[in-house]
Design an enzyme around this catalytic site. Structure first.
Site, PDB file in Angstrom:
ATOM      1  N   SER A 105       0.830  -1.218   0.000  1.00 36.92           N
ATOM      2  CA  SER A 105       0.000   0.000   0.000  1.00 36.92           C
ATOM      3  C   SER A 105       0.858   1.260   0.000  1.00 36.92           C
ATOM      4  O   SER A 105       0.342   2.370   0.050  1.00 36.92           O
ATOM      5  CB  SER A 105      -0.926   0.003   1.224  1.00 36.92           C
ATOM      6  OG  SER A 105      -0.191  -0.198   2.413  1.00 36.92           O
ATOM      7  N   ASN A 118      -2.347  -3.033  12.993  1.00 39.94           N
ATOM      8  CA  ASN A 118      -3.801  -2.874  12.904  1.00 39.94           C
ATOM      9  C   ASN A 118      -4.307  -1.669  13.707  1.00 39.94           C
ATOM     10  O   ASN A 118      -5.152  -0.914  13.231  1.00 39.94           O
ATOM     11  CB  ASN A 118      -4.507  -4.149  13.351  1.00 39.94           C
ATOM     12  CG  ASN A 118      -4.161  -5.328  12.461  1.00 39.94           C
ATOM     13  OD1 ASN A 118      -3.557  -5.136  11.404  1.00 39.94           O
ATOM     14  ND2 ASN A 118      -4.524  -6.527  12.868  1.00 39.94           N
ATOM     15  N   THR A 140     -40.016  26.353 -10.397  1.00 41.07           N
ATOM     16  CA  THR A 140     -40.266  24.963 -10.008  1.00 41.07           C
ATOM     17  C   THR A 140     -40.425  24.233 -11.335  1.00 41.07           C
ATOM     18  O   THR A 140     -40.909  24.833 -12.314  1.00 41.07           O
ATOM     19  CB  THR A 140     -41.544  24.789  -9.151  1.00 41.07           C
ATOM     20  OG1 THR A 140     -42.667  25.189  -9.934  1.00 41.07           O
ATOM     21  CG2 THR A 140     -41.497  25.614  -7.871  1.00 41.07           C
ATOM     22  N   HIS A 141     -39.982  23.008 -11.395  1.00 39.66           N
ATOM     23  CA  HIS A 141     -39.983  22.240 -12.657  1.00 39.66           C
ATOM     24  C   HIS A 141     -39.189  22.954 -13.757  1.00 39.66           C
ATOM     25  O   HIS A 141     -39.429  22.733 -14.939  1.00 39.66           O
ATOM     26  CB  HIS A 141     -41.403  21.973 -13.169  1.00 39.66           C
ATOM     27  CG  HIS A 141     -42.339  21.464 -12.118  1.00 39.66           C
ATOM     28  ND1 HIS A 141     -42.577  20.127 -11.912  1.00 39.66           N
ATOM     29  CD2 HIS A 141     -43.074  22.137 -11.191  1.00 39.66           C
ATOM     30  CE1 HIS A 141     -43.446  19.990 -10.909  1.00 39.66           C
ATOM     31  NE2 HIS A 141     -43.756  21.188 -10.447  1.00 39.66           N
ATOM     32  N   SER A 176     -12.803  26.970 -26.844  1.00 41.53           N
ATOM     33  CA  SER A 176     -12.896  25.802 -27.713  1.00 41.53           C
ATOM     34  C   SER A 176     -11.746  25.846 -28.699  1.00 41.53           C
ATOM     35  O   SER A 176     -11.333  26.933 -29.127  1.00 41.53           O
ATOM     36  CB  SER A 176     -14.225  25.837 -28.456  1.00 41.53           C
ATOM     37  OG  SER A 176     -14.148  25.078 -29.642  1.00 41.53           O
ATOM     38  N   LYS A 230     -16.390  30.483 -28.079  1.00 40.16           N
ATOM     39  CA  LYS A 230     -16.800  29.746 -26.887  1.00 40.16           C
ATOM     40  C   LYS A 230     -16.126  30.181 -25.587  1.00 40.16           C
ATOM     41  O   LYS A 230     -14.952  30.509 -25.563  1.00 40.16           O
ATOM     42  CB  LYS A 230     -16.551  28.239 -27.083  1.00 40.16           C
ATOM     43  CG  LYS A 230     -17.458  27.571 -28.090  1.00 40.16           C
ATOM     44  CD  LYS A 230     -18.919  27.592 -27.712  1.00 40.16           C
ATOM     45  CE  LYS A 230     -19.263  26.614 -26.621  1.00 40.16           C
ATOM     46  NZ  LYS A 230     -19.338  25.232 -27.065  1.00 40.16           N
ATOM     47  N   ASN A 235     -16.506  28.227 -22.085  1.00 39.57           N
ATOM     48  CA  ASN A 235     -17.202  27.097 -21.463  1.00 39.57           C
ATOM     49  C   ASN A 235     -17.041  27.092 -19.941  1.00 39.57           C
ATOM     50  O   ASN A 235     -15.949  27.346 -19.438  1.00 39.57           O
ATOM     51  CB  ASN A 235     -16.684  25.783 -22.039  1.00 39.57           C
ATOM     52  CG  ASN A 235     -16.997  25.649 -23.519  1.00 39.57           C
ATOM     53  OD1 ASN A 235     -18.050  26.107 -23.974  1.00 39.57           O
ATOM     54  ND2 ASN A 235     -16.078  25.068 -24.273  1.00 39.57           N
ATOM     55  N   GLU A 248     -18.789  22.248 -14.746  1.00 36.05           N
ATOM     56  CA  GLU A 248     -19.035  20.916 -15.321  1.00 36.05           C
ATOM     57  C   GLU A 248     -18.186  19.857 -14.628  1.00 36.05           C
ATOM     58  O   GLU A 248     -18.654  18.751 -14.346  1.00 36.05           O
ATOM     59  CB  GLU A 248     -18.739  20.934 -16.819  1.00 36.05           C
ATOM     60  CG  GLU A 248     -19.704  21.803 -17.603  1.00 36.05           C
ATOM     61  CD  GLU A 248     -19.227  22.008 -19.036  1.00 36.05           C
ATOM     62  OE1 GLU A 248     -19.571  21.188 -19.888  1.00 36.05           O
ATOM     63  OE2 GLU A 248     -18.487  22.979 -19.283  1.00 36.05           O
ATOM     64  N   TYR A 252      -9.543  -7.306  11.973  1.00 38.27           N
ATOM     65  CA  TYR A 252      -8.900  -6.731  10.794  1.00 38.27           C
ATOM     66  C   TYR A 252      -8.879  -7.725   9.643  1.00 38.27           C
ATOM     67  O   TYR A 252      -8.682  -8.916   9.828  1.00 38.27           O
ATOM     68  CB  TYR A 252      -7.450  -6.315  11.122  1.00 38.27           C
ATOM     69  CG  TYR A 252      -6.729  -5.745   9.908  1.00 38.27           C
ATOM     70  CD1 TYR A 252      -6.889  -4.416   9.538  1.00 38.27           C
ATOM     71  CD2 TYR A 252      -5.937  -6.565   9.088  1.00 38.27           C
ATOM     72  CE1 TYR A 252      -6.274  -3.907   8.405  1.00 38.27           C
ATOM     73  CE2 TYR A 252      -5.320  -6.055   7.959  1.00 38.27           C
ATOM     74  CZ  TYR A 252      -5.486  -4.725   7.616  1.00 38.27           C
ATOM     75  OH  TYR A 252      -4.886  -4.227   6.498  1.00 38.27           O
ATOM     76  N   GLN A 272      -7.333  -2.369   3.668  1.00 35.55           N
ATOM     77  CA  GLN A 272      -6.294  -1.535   3.061  1.00 35.55           C
ATOM     78  C   GLN A 272      -6.891  -0.738   1.896  1.00 35.55           C
ATOM     79  O   GLN A 272      -6.363   0.303   1.509  1.00 35.55           O
ATOM     80  CB  GLN A 272      -5.141  -2.428   2.581  1.00 35.55           C
ATOM     81  CG  GLN A 272      -3.984  -1.670   1.976  1.00 35.55           C
ATOM     82  CD  GLN A 272      -2.756  -2.562   1.858  1.00 35.55           C
ATOM     83  OE1 GLN A 272      -2.117  -2.892   2.843  1.00 35.55           O
ATOM     84  NE2 GLN A 272      -2.444  -2.964   0.637  1.00 35.55           N
ATOM     85  N   LYS A 319      -8.143   3.434   1.881  1.00 34.07           N
ATOM     86  CA  LYS A 319      -7.416   4.701   1.825  1.00 34.07           C
ATOM     87  C   LYS A 319      -7.614   5.491   0.548  1.00 34.07           C
ATOM     88  O   LYS A 319      -7.847   6.703   0.585  1.00 34.07           O
ATOM     89  CB  LYS A 319      -5.931   4.461   2.067  1.00 34.07           C
ATOM     90  CG  LYS A 319      -5.676   4.115   3.497  1.00 34.07           C
ATOM     91  CD  LYS A 319      -4.297   3.599   3.746  1.00 34.07           C
ATOM     92  CE  LYS A 319      -4.330   2.707   4.961  1.00 34.07           C
ATOM     93  NZ  LYS A 319      -5.198   1.510   4.804  1.00 34.07           N
TER      94      LYS A 319
HETATM   95  N1  ARG Z   1      -1.213  -1.475   5.116  1.00 30.71           N
HETATM   96  C1  ARG Z   1      -2.185  -2.011   6.009  1.00 30.71           C
HETATM   97  C2  ARG Z   1      -3.517  -1.318   5.790  1.00 30.71           C
HETATM   98  O1  ARG Z   1      -3.539  -0.319   5.190  1.00 30.71           O
HETATM   99  C3  ARG Z   1      -1.760  -1.819   7.423  1.00 30.71           C
HETATM  100  C4  ARG Z   1      -2.304  -2.837   8.373  1.00 30.71           C
HETATM  101  C5  ARG Z   1      -1.764  -4.155   8.005  1.00 30.71           C
HETATM  102  N2  ARG Z   1      -2.034  -5.155   8.961  1.00 30.71           N
HETATM  103  C6  ARG Z   1      -1.878  -6.442   8.683  1.00 30.71           C
HETATM  104  N3  ARG Z   1      -2.121  -7.277   9.613  1.00 30.71           N
HETATM  105  N4  ARG Z   1      -1.529  -6.836   7.479  1.00 30.71           N
HETATM  106  O2  ARG Z   1      -4.550  -1.778   6.181  1.00 30.71           O
END
Ligand code: ARG
Length: 463
Positions: free
Chosen positions: A26, A113, A158-159, A280, A286, A288, A293, A320, A325, A328
């Site tokens: 990760s 963890n 409205t609408h 454009s 143009k 834009n 958007e 866990y 993972q 993130k």
């Molecule tokens: N890189 C892991 C995560 O983002 C950290 C925790 C990993 N723990 C484990 N027992 N593999 O979740």
């Protein structure tokens, strides 16, 4: 020399497959957490020494090592490596390289963890504070434009059909209210985020005599989590952020839709500054509204992030699981997207110009004061349902004659209701229509001025 030289390699005989190493790592995205990881380690290390779990001299060596690593990373002198999997092990390995075997004591009474749970909480706590501040600034921009346009009248819809005239300030303050709720939602989540997860070990707690309250104080948390299993497998705070972000982006997307419509040559209600428009490559004329958007488009990706995270979590047994993972990237992407969208919208709003003449010119289109005639008849004691019927006929007549309501003659209107007198013409102007909506929450100048004053009396919006 072990066949597997990972920090966890003791029980392995074969080295890890190269692609598996990349696949499970990760570090590409969690290196973003380095500051929080080190901050958490510093607090943990101080606690270990305070509790006599490591010696004070060991603490000092480790702290110096961690500070040096932080400085190296900030100076760009640190290479994160995939074979060390994640940010936690990259930093721990470097610590051991720098300070020797004593560095290996830092992970006492801790697991990755609870460590990762801490890192993302610290990240989320900061992210929420930043998002709330950006929401406040966007609200300030709305407020400034509302104050600058306290008399400008525009059609209300409205609408997407002309309904009743409203003040531009009132329309802008509608968005102020939406963002006010968004800020409240994020702030409420901040109180739930502000609980220390560190100190629950891998899942079952720790055998060491740790002091979690001390770590909580060091890191500014208001309390400590209560159940070790829940703590290492809880991602609710991230989900709340993604959910609140989705609602916030929905609001920004609606504002975007209006800006896009309002900047068409058909509406011409707003001119977005050149600084936020693109041209454009083929059509020289143009301009834009790309920013609007894109924000509307990015709303889709923020919703997607919420769905990803909900789906990642839905089948996970305690405690866990490596699936987590995957929390993130959706979180980081959501936070970056929301921050960028809020920032650009505040800037764009402050530099936008509203074509109030054009708005006023079309505010009376579409028989927008028809309700005012009905209200006039009700004040003359006609039940509202009957008044509605009479005015429907007046509108049909005006439409057939291709006239606005105030272009009908008194005689034409009296033919449809004898209650109508010449004073009718005073109540069917758009100005009168707006001014008479005085009840709390309505669009009259008085009601809007009162709202503006109330908002300015709040500390976030004091001048
Ligand atoms: N890189 C892991 C995560 O983002 C950290 C925790 C990993 N723990 C484990 N027992 N593999 O979740």
């Amino acid at each position: 020399m072990q066949a597997n030289d990972k920090l966890w390699g003791g029980r392995f005989t074969l080295p890890m497959d190269k692609f598996t190493e990349e696949f499970t790592a990760s570090i590409a995205f969690d290196q973003k957490l380095y500051r929080y990881d080190i901050e958490g380690s510093i607090a943990h290390c101080k606690m270990l020494a305070k509790q006599g779990i490591i010696a004070e001299s060991e603490r000092d060596t480790i702290l110096a090592g961690l500070q040096a690593i932080l400085a190296d990373i900030e100076a760009g002198n640190f290479t994160f490596s995939v074979d060390l999997e994640d940010v936690h092990m990259n930093i721990e390995k470097r610590l051991i390289e720098r300070v020797g075997a004593v560095g290996g004591k830092l992970h006492t009474a801790r697991s990755r963890n609870d460590q990762v749970a801490l890192d993302i909480r610290l990240y989320t706590r900061d992210a929420i504070a930043q998002i709330v501040e950006l929401i406040r600034d966007l609200q300030r921009a709305l407020l400034e434009q509302a104050e600058a346009h306290q008399t400008a009248i525009m059609p209300g819809y409205t609408h997407l059909q002309t309904a009743q005239p409203v003040l531009l300030a009132h329309h802008l303050l509608a968005y102020f209210e939406m963002f006010d709720r968004d800020a409240a939602r994020f702030s409420e989540t901040a109180t739930r985020v502000n609980v220390l997860p560190l100190g629950v070990g891998a899942l079952a707690g720790t055998t060491f005599p740790i002091d979690r309250e001390f770590v909580a104080q060091e890191l500014g948390f208001a309390g400590v989590s209560k159940n070790s299993l829940d703590t290492v497998s809880d991602r609710d705070a991230l989900l709340e952020v993604c959910a609140h972000a989705s609602i916030l982006m929905m609001h920004l997307s609606r504002l975007s839709e209006e800006f896009i419509l309002w900047s068409t040559s058909e509406y011409r209600f707003i001119r977005i500054s050149d600084a936020y428009c693109t041209g454009s490559s083929i059509m020289p004329q143009k301009r834009n509204p790309d920013v609007s958007e894109l924000v509307r488009g990015k709303t889709g990706r923020v919703y997607g992030n919420l769905m990803s995270l909900l789906t990642v979590m839905k089948g996970l047994p305690l405690a866990y699981n490596k699936d987590m993972q995957e929390d993130k990237e959706p979180l980081f992407d959501t936070v970056e997207t929301v921050k960028g969208s809020l920032k650009i919208y505040a800037d764009m709003l402050r530099t936008a110009t509203f074509n109030t003449q054009r708005m006023r010119a079309v505010a009376g289109d579409g028989f927008s004061t028809a309700t005012d005639i009905a209200d006039y008849l009700v004040r003359k004691n006609l039940p509202f349902r009957d008044a509605h019927e009479v005015v429907g006929k007046i509108v049909a007549l005006a439409e057939a004659e291709n006239k606005a309501l105030d272009e009908l003659t008194l005689g034409q209107m009296q033919a449809l209701s004898t209650l109508i007198e010449s004073d009718i013409f005073n109540c069917i102007t758009v100005e009168k229509s707006v001014a008479s909506r005085k009840a709390f929450g309505g669009t009259s100048g008085e009601a809007v001025a009162a709202q503006l004053a109330t908002i300015r009396s709040r500390h976030e919006f004091a001048q």
